[in-house]
Design a protein around this motif. Sequence first.
Motif, mmCIF file in Angstrom:
data_model
loop_
_atom_site.group_PDB
_atom_site.id
_atom_site.type_symbol
_atom_site.label_atom_id
_atom_site.label_comp_id
_atom_site.label_asym_id
_atom_site.label_seq_id
_atom_site.Cartn_x
_atom_site.Cartn_y
_atom_site.Cartn_z
ATOM 1 N N ALA A 4 43.702 -45.462 15.459
ATOM 2 C CA ALA A 4 44.638 -45.326 16.579
ATOM 3 C C ALA A 4 46.060 -45.272 16.029
ATOM 4 N N LEU A 5 46.987 -44.913 16.907
ATOM 5 C CA LEU A 5 48.402 -44.874 16.578
ATOM 6 C C LEU A 5 49.015 -46.229 16.917
ATOM 7 N N TYR A 16 40.208 -43.145 18.254
ATOM 8 C CA TYR A 16 39.576 -41.859 17.974
ATOM 9 C C TYR A 16 38.664 -42.016 16.762
ATOM 10 N N PRO A 17 37.667 -41.129 16.630
ATOM 11 C CA PRO A 17 36.692 -41.284 15.553
ATOM 12 C C PRO A 17 37.264 -41.142 14.145
ATOM 13 N N THR A 18 38.281 -40.297 13.969
ATOM 14 C CA THR A 18 38.812 -40.078 12.624
ATOM 15 C C THR A 18 40.337 -40.184 12.621
ATOM 16 N N GLU A 19 40.866 -40.408 11.436
ATOM 17 C CA GLU A 19 42.313 -40.444 11.263
ATOM 18 C C GLU A 19 42.916 -39.072 11.584
ATOM 19 N N ALA A 20 42.198 -38.001 11.248
ATOM 20 C CA ALA A 20 42.672 -36.638 11.533
ATOM 21 C C ALA A 20 42.852 -36.411 13.030
ATOM 22 N N ASP A 21 41.988 -37.000 13.848
ATOM 23 C CA ASP A 21 42.128 -36.864 15.303
ATOM 24 C C ASP A 21 43.434 -37.484 15.785
ATOM 25 N N VAL A 22 43.805 -38.611 15.204
ATOM 26 C CA VAL A 22 45.040 -39.283 15.605
ATOM 27 C C VAL A 22 46.260 -38.498 15.106
ATOM 28 N N TRP A 23 46.157 -37.900 13.911
ATOM 29 C CA TRP A 23 47.248 -37.040 13.416
ATOM 30 C C TRP A 23 47.477 -35.889 14.386
ATOM 31 N N LYS A 24 46.391 -35.288 14.880
ATOM 32 C CA LYS A 24 46.517 -34.178 15.829
ATOM 33 C C LYS A 24 47.247 -34.638 17.086
ATOM 34 N N LEU A 25 46.886 -35.796 17.603
ATOM 35 C CA LEU A 25 47.546 -36.360 18.783
ATOM 36 C C LEU A 25 49.031 -36.627 18.503
ATOM 37 N N VAL A 32 55.434 -36.302 14.484
ATOM 38 C CA VAL A 32 55.270 -35.938 13.080
ATOM 39 C C VAL A 32 56.464 -35.102 12.629
ATOM 40 N N VAL A 33 57.026 -35.481 11.496
ATOM 41 C CA VAL A 33 58.124 -34.725 10.898
ATOM 42 C C VAL A 33 57.723 -34.339 9.486
#
Length: 84
Positions: A4-5, A16-25, A32-33
């Motif tokens: 999560a964030l 979310y199931p993966t860290e990548a899913d949270v990055w997308k969110l 994100v910068v």
Amino acid sequence: MAYALFYQDAKLSKAYPTEADVWKLARKSGLVVDATSDDEKASPRPVLDNDYEIRPCQLDPDEDPAKNKADADREARLEPKLSS
């Protein structure tokens, strides 16, 4: 393991199931910068703005990370796309 964030110790997003899913969110939310170091001038890397973090989390009761991901994916498909 769910992710999560977070800001400091406060959980700001659903799990979310993966860290990548949270990055997308986070990317979609404008958190994100691109940052560069002296060694990485040619290729900036994405980082979270304002001390946000993505990290493993405990699930809230009755929380389903797979359902949260499916809901987010469905919402993304339904949003109108702006032409450039």
